[in-house]
Design a protein around this motif. Structure first.
Motif, PDB file in Angstrom:
ATOM      1  N   MET A 106       0.844  -1.200   0.000  1.00  0.00           N
ATOM      2  CA  MET A 106       0.000   0.000   0.000  1.00  0.00           C
ATOM      3  C   MET A 106       0.884   1.257   0.000  1.00  0.00           C
ATOM      4  O   MET A 106       2.001   1.247   0.518  1.00  0.00           O
ATOM      5  CB  MET A 106      -0.928   0.019   1.212  1.00  0.00           C
ATOM      6  CG  MET A 106      -1.857  -1.192   1.298  1.00  0.00           C
ATOM      7  SD  MET A 106      -2.952  -1.340  -0.132  1.00  0.00           S
ATOM      8  CE  MET A 106      -4.174  -0.100   0.274  1.00  0.00           C
ATOM      9  N   ASN A 112     -13.208   6.862   3.452  1.00  0.00           N
ATOM     10  CA  ASN A 112     -13.727   5.614   2.903  1.00  0.00           C
ATOM     11  C   ASN A 112     -12.569   4.684   2.559  1.00  0.00           C
ATOM     12  O   ASN A 112     -11.950   4.793   1.496  1.00  0.00           O
ATOM     13  CB  ASN A 112     -14.575   5.927   1.663  1.00  0.00           C
ATOM     14  CG  ASN A 112     -15.202   4.693   1.061  1.00  0.00           C
ATOM     15  OD1 ASN A 112     -15.069   3.589   1.569  1.00  0.00           O
ATOM     16  ND2 ASN A 112     -15.893   4.878  -0.055  1.00  0.00           N
ATOM     17  N   ALA A 113     -12.270   3.762   3.448  1.00  0.00           N
ATOM     18  CA  ALA A 113     -11.138   2.854   3.247  1.00  0.00           C
ATOM     19  C   ALA A 113     -11.333   1.979   2.015  1.00  0.00           C
ATOM     20  O   ALA A 113     -10.351   1.613   1.353  1.00  0.00           O
ATOM     21  CB  ALA A 113     -10.935   1.993   4.491  1.00  0.00           C
ATOM     22  N   ASN A 114     -12.584   1.619   1.690  1.00  0.00           N
ATOM     23  CA  ASN A 114     -12.829   0.780   0.510  1.00  0.00           C
ATOM     24  C   ASN A 114     -12.436   1.497  -0.775  1.00  0.00           C
ATOM     25  O   ASN A 114     -11.862   0.902  -1.687  1.00  0.00           O
ATOM     26  CB  ASN A 114     -14.293   0.362   0.453  1.00  0.00           C
ATOM     27  CG  ASN A 114     -14.662  -0.630   1.530  1.00  0.00           C
ATOM     28  OD1 ASN A 114     -13.815  -1.396   1.984  1.00  0.00           O
ATOM     29  ND2 ASN A 114     -15.910  -0.620   1.958  1.00  0.00           N
ATOM     30  N   ALA A 159     -10.219   3.858  -0.936  1.00  0.00           N
ATOM     31  CA  ALA A 159      -8.770   4.047  -0.897  1.00  0.00           C
ATOM     32  C   ALA A 159      -8.048   2.888  -1.568  1.00  0.00           C
ATOM     33  O   ALA A 159      -6.956   3.064  -2.139  1.00  0.00           O
ATOM     34  CB  ALA A 159      -8.301   4.208   0.547  1.00  0.00           C
ATOM     35  N   GLU A 160      -8.643   1.701  -1.525  1.00  0.00           N
ATOM     36  CA  GLU A 160      -8.022   0.533  -2.151  1.00  0.00           C
ATOM     37  C   GLU A 160      -7.881   0.714  -3.659  1.00  0.00           C
ATOM     38  O   GLU A 160      -6.976   0.135  -4.277  1.00  0.00           O
ATOM     39  CB  GLU A 160      -8.848  -0.715  -1.866  1.00  0.00           C
ATOM     40  CG  GLU A 160      -8.862  -1.133  -0.396  1.00  0.00           C
ATOM     41  CD  GLU A 160      -9.707  -2.368  -0.158  1.00  0.00           C
ATOM     42  OE1 GLU A 160     -10.250  -2.918  -1.150  1.00  0.00           O
ATOM     43  OE2 GLU A 160      -9.831  -2.787   1.000  1.00  0.00           O
ATOM     44  N   LEU A 161      -8.753   1.509  -4.264  1.00  0.00           N
ATOM     45  CA  LEU A 161      -8.697   1.703  -5.712  1.00  0.00           C
ATOM     46  C   LEU A 161      -7.376   2.331  -6.146  1.00  0.00           C
ATOM     47  O   LEU A 161      -6.900   2.088  -7.254  1.00  0.00           O
ATOM     48  CB  LEU A 161      -9.858   2.582  -6.174  1.00  0.00           C
ATOM     49  CG  LEU A 161     -11.272   2.040  -5.947  1.00  0.00           C
ATOM     50  CD1 LEU A 161     -12.301   3.098  -6.302  1.00  0.00           C
ATOM     51  CD2 LEU A 161     -11.496   0.773  -6.753  1.00  0.00           C
ATOM     52  N   ASP A 197      -4.573   2.210  -4.161  1.00  0.00           N
ATOM     53  CA  ASP A 197      -3.522   1.578  -3.350  1.00  0.00           C
ATOM     54  C   ASP A 197      -3.080   2.466  -2.195  1.00  0.00           C
ATOM     55  O   ASP A 197      -1.933   2.375  -1.735  1.00  0.00           O
ATOM     56  CB  ASP A 197      -2.288   1.231  -4.211  1.00  0.00           C
ATOM     57  CG  ASP A 197      -2.597   0.258  -5.328  1.00  0.00           C
ATOM     58  OD1 ASP A 197      -3.538  -0.546  -5.171  1.00  0.00           O
ATOM     59  OD2 ASP A 197      -1.901   0.297  -6.366  1.00  0.00           O
ATOM     60  N   ASP A 229      -2.695   3.505   1.515  1.00  0.00           N
ATOM     61  CA  ASP A 229      -2.688   2.918   2.852  1.00  0.00           C
ATOM     62  C   ASP A 229      -3.730   3.631   3.707  1.00  0.00           C
ATOM     63  O   ASP A 229      -3.635   4.853   3.902  1.00  0.00           O
ATOM     64  CB  ASP A 229      -1.295   3.060   3.464  1.00  0.00           C
ATOM     65  CG  ASP A 229      -1.154   2.362   4.812  1.00  0.00           C
ATOM     66  OD1 ASP A 229      -2.190   2.034   5.426  1.00  0.00           O
ATOM     67  OD2 ASP A 229      -0.005   2.174   5.261  1.00  0.00           O
ATOM     68  N   PRO A 230      -4.738   2.932   4.236  1.00  0.00           N
ATOM     69  CA  PRO A 230      -5.775   3.607   5.027  1.00  0.00           C
ATOM     70  C   PRO A 230      -5.216   4.271   6.282  1.00  0.00           C
ATOM     71  O   PRO A 230      -5.839   5.207   6.803  1.00  0.00           O
ATOM     72  CB  PRO A 230      -6.757   2.486   5.375  1.00  0.00           C
ATOM     73  CG  PRO A 230      -6.007   1.216   5.167  1.00  0.00           C
ATOM     74  CD  PRO A 230      -5.015   1.485   4.084  1.00  0.00           C
ATOM     75  N   ASN A 235      -2.862   2.390 -10.332  1.00  0.00           N
ATOM     76  CA  ASN A 235      -2.675   1.429  -9.245  1.00  0.00           C
ATOM     77  C   ASN A 235      -1.875   0.218  -9.711  1.00  0.00           C
ATOM     78  O   ASN A 235      -1.492   0.114 -10.878  1.00  0.00           O
ATOM     79  CB  ASN A 235      -4.015   1.026  -8.629  1.00  0.00           C
ATOM     80  CG  ASN A 235      -4.912   0.247  -9.585  1.00  0.00           C
ATOM     81  OD1 ASN A 235      -4.469  -0.281 -10.608  1.00  0.00           O
ATOM     82  ND2 ASN A 235      -6.193   0.178  -9.264  1.00  0.00           N
ATOM     83  N   ARG A 236      -1.639  -0.704  -8.789  1.00  0.00           N
ATOM     84  CA  ARG A 236      -0.808  -1.870  -9.098  1.00  0.00           C
ATOM     85  C   ARG A 236      -1.433  -2.772 -10.151  1.00  0.00           C
ATOM     86  O   ARG A 236      -0.722  -3.529 -10.825  1.00  0.00           O
ATOM     87  CB  ARG A 236      -0.550  -2.665  -7.814  1.00  0.00           C
ATOM     88  CG  ARG A 236       0.378  -1.956  -6.831  1.00  0.00           C
ATOM     89  CD  ARG A 236       0.428  -2.675  -5.506  1.00  0.00           C
ATOM     90  NE  ARG A 236      -0.886  -2.682  -4.854  1.00  0.00           N
ATOM     91  CZ  ARG A 236      -1.113  -3.206  -3.654  1.00  0.00           C
ATOM     92  NH1 ARG A 236      -0.141  -3.761  -2.976  1.00  0.00           N
ATOM     93  NH2 ARG A 236      -2.332  -3.158  -3.133  1.00  0.00           N
TER      94      ARG A 236
END
Length: 489
Positions: free
Chosen positions: A1, A38-40, A42-44, A46, A48-49, A102-103
């Motif tokens: 992340m 919104n941590a979900n 944030a994943e888009l 990459d 780090d929450p 993103n990755r």
């Protein structure tokens, strides 16, 4: 992340000529504070929450500091607003920071909505208020939870800076995430300026980035238009099936990727009313719920016209002809699923329409009725009071129920298996206006953002029972009838 200073910015739109945008920095706001993260989402990118704990997090996402690698700009576009063409609009209160790769190789725009005036603000102040920011933040995530294509929302950052709307409100910035912010109006502006070269350049950009399989096709432009037509038709069917009303379906609010875009005076229906108008400013009902499919095609026609410098008129007209059949097929399929039918077709349309007519006549709650239909017993003589008692005209419901029962005899499996299927497509929870209003009032009056976070979590899993949250599925209380949502929202 990734840490905040490690985000992989690419900024492909910024590399287009300045014809398409205006570079500028956000206008600072004093003493920013985090409203919700919104941590979900944030994943888009990459992210780090744990970065939300960074001392400068609020400074970055209200626009007071620039993220390393960003290249902020306001996008140019035009649009038909309530049926009338406005030759220049553009991002009047939103600033695109850039695109993060993103990755997985996906590109995601990061846009600050409410970040200050731009060259396209006209007489606007370039700001958004906490009330409207909470509504967009929650609804974009609610639509994602429902499986409907949409922009996403990373966070809200607030400030006590006073903003004038109908009354004095506090400022806020919502960070919007999307694969692209290109819209129908991005093409229209150059068509009405009689500038075909930027139309070619923008079409090639969108195709190369989002439809690379078309890039080398000799008919890539008609096929590109067809992709937009199909995606828009399917989006309209999804809106209608879930009972969602956008409120301002101007062409500048229509995504070229078929996303739900630019949340303003939206609304999910409570009691079913096909003529539902969620926008208090829409005095003529142009964007009423039952007109949305028609408006979707109208807007696509505006886009097709804007593309006529690169697509022959007759070919564009032929592509538009795919809209109606695509919408009808997808809508019937979705409504059939809501009724528990494994394969719905045109023969099921009278069954669907009859139920909707009964719901309208009896003012039955749209979401709760379909959720309760999972309890329907298909055996003759079985009681269906949990559904029946929602109707005032019970004999009329009984007549419909007999037709429905006969149709279910052709379905495989048991009632219990059908209920499992139906619960996966009929949400228990939607973002009702009164739920959003409660969260807004707590945030505005008490700086208590717990209800925003609670709704964010709830609406992320709208099909789950969540027994401890059952009261959030209740129809609106009487006071909710006085909630007014307009274009300023």
């Amino acid at each position: 992340m990734m840490k905040l200073d490690q985000l992989n910015f690419q900024n492909t739109f910024a590399r287009l000529p300045e014809t398409f945008h205006s570079r500028l920095h956000p206008t600072p706001l004093p003493e920013p504070y985090l409203v919700s993260f919104n941590a979900n989402a944030a994943e888009l990118i990459d992210l780090d929450p744990d970065e939300v704990m960074c001392a400068d997090f609020a400074e970055y996402f209200i626009g007071n500091r620039l993220l390393p690698g960003s290249d902020p700009l306001a996008m140019l576009y035009a649009g038909h607003q309530f049926g009338h063409f406005v030759p220049q609009l553009g991002d009047g209160r939103a600033i695109l920071l850039g695109e993060v790769k993103n990755r997985a190789g996906e590109h995601w725009d990061l846009q600050l909505k409410g970040a200050g005036a731009t060259p396209f603000s006209r007489s606007g102040d370039g700001r958004a208020v906490l009330r409207s920011s909470i509504r967009e933040y929650l609804c974009s995530e609610a639509m994602h939870g429902l499986g409907i294509p949409t922009t996403r929302a990373l966070c809200i950052v607030g400030s006590d800076e006073e903003i004038w709307r109908e009354t004095v409100e506090s400022a806020a910035v919502v960070t919007r995430i999307a694969p692209s912010h290109v819209r129908f109006g991005s093409f229209e502006v150059f068509f009405y300026r009689d500038q075909p070269e930027p139309i070619v350049r923008l079409a090639d950009y969108v195709i190369d980035k989002h439809f690379p399989e078309l890039a080398d096709a000799p008919d890539k432009y008609p096929r590109f238009l067809n992709e937009v037509v199909i995606r828009t038709a399917r989006l309209m069917a999804k809106w209608q099936a879930v009972g969602f009303s956008h409120g301002v379906m101007n062409t500048d609010n229509m995504s070229i990727l078929g996303l739900t875009f630019d949340y303003g005076p939206f609304g999910f229906m409570d009691a079913y009313n096909p003529g539902y108008v969620c926008n208090h400013s829409d005095h003529g009902g142009r964007y009423a719920f039952d007109r949305q499919p028609q408006i979707g095609l109208w807007n696509l026609t505006c886009l097709a016209q804007a593309l006529t410098p690169i697509i022959p008129v007759e070919e564009a007209r032929a592509v538009l002809g795919h809209y109606g059949p695509t919408y009808a097929e997808h809508y019937v399929d979705l409504m059939g699923q809501k009724l528990g039918l494994t394969h719905a077709g045109q023969d099921d349309v009278p069954l669907i329409e009859a139920l909707l007519g009964l719901m309208h006549a009896n003012q039955v709650d749209y979401t709760n009725l379909f959720r309760s239909l999972g309890h329907f017993k298909s055996e003759a003589g079985e009681q269906n009071s949990v559904v029946r008692d929602q109707f005032i005209d019970r004999p009329a419901f009984d007549a419909w129920a007999e037709t429905y029962r006969a149709r279910l005899q052709n379905e495989p499996g048991t009632d219990e298996e059908r209920k499992v299927r139906m619960d996966k497509v009929n949400p228990k929870y939607i973002l009702r206006n009164y739920l959003a209003q409660v969260a807004i009032e707590k945030a505005e009056k008490e700086r208590d953002f717990s209800e925003v976070d609670r709704l964010l979590k709830l609406l992320g899993c709208p099909f789950d029972e969540q027994p401890e949250m059952a009261n959030y599925a209740a129809p609106p209380p009487d006071w909710a009838q006085h909630i007014s949502v307009s274009c300023s929202s």
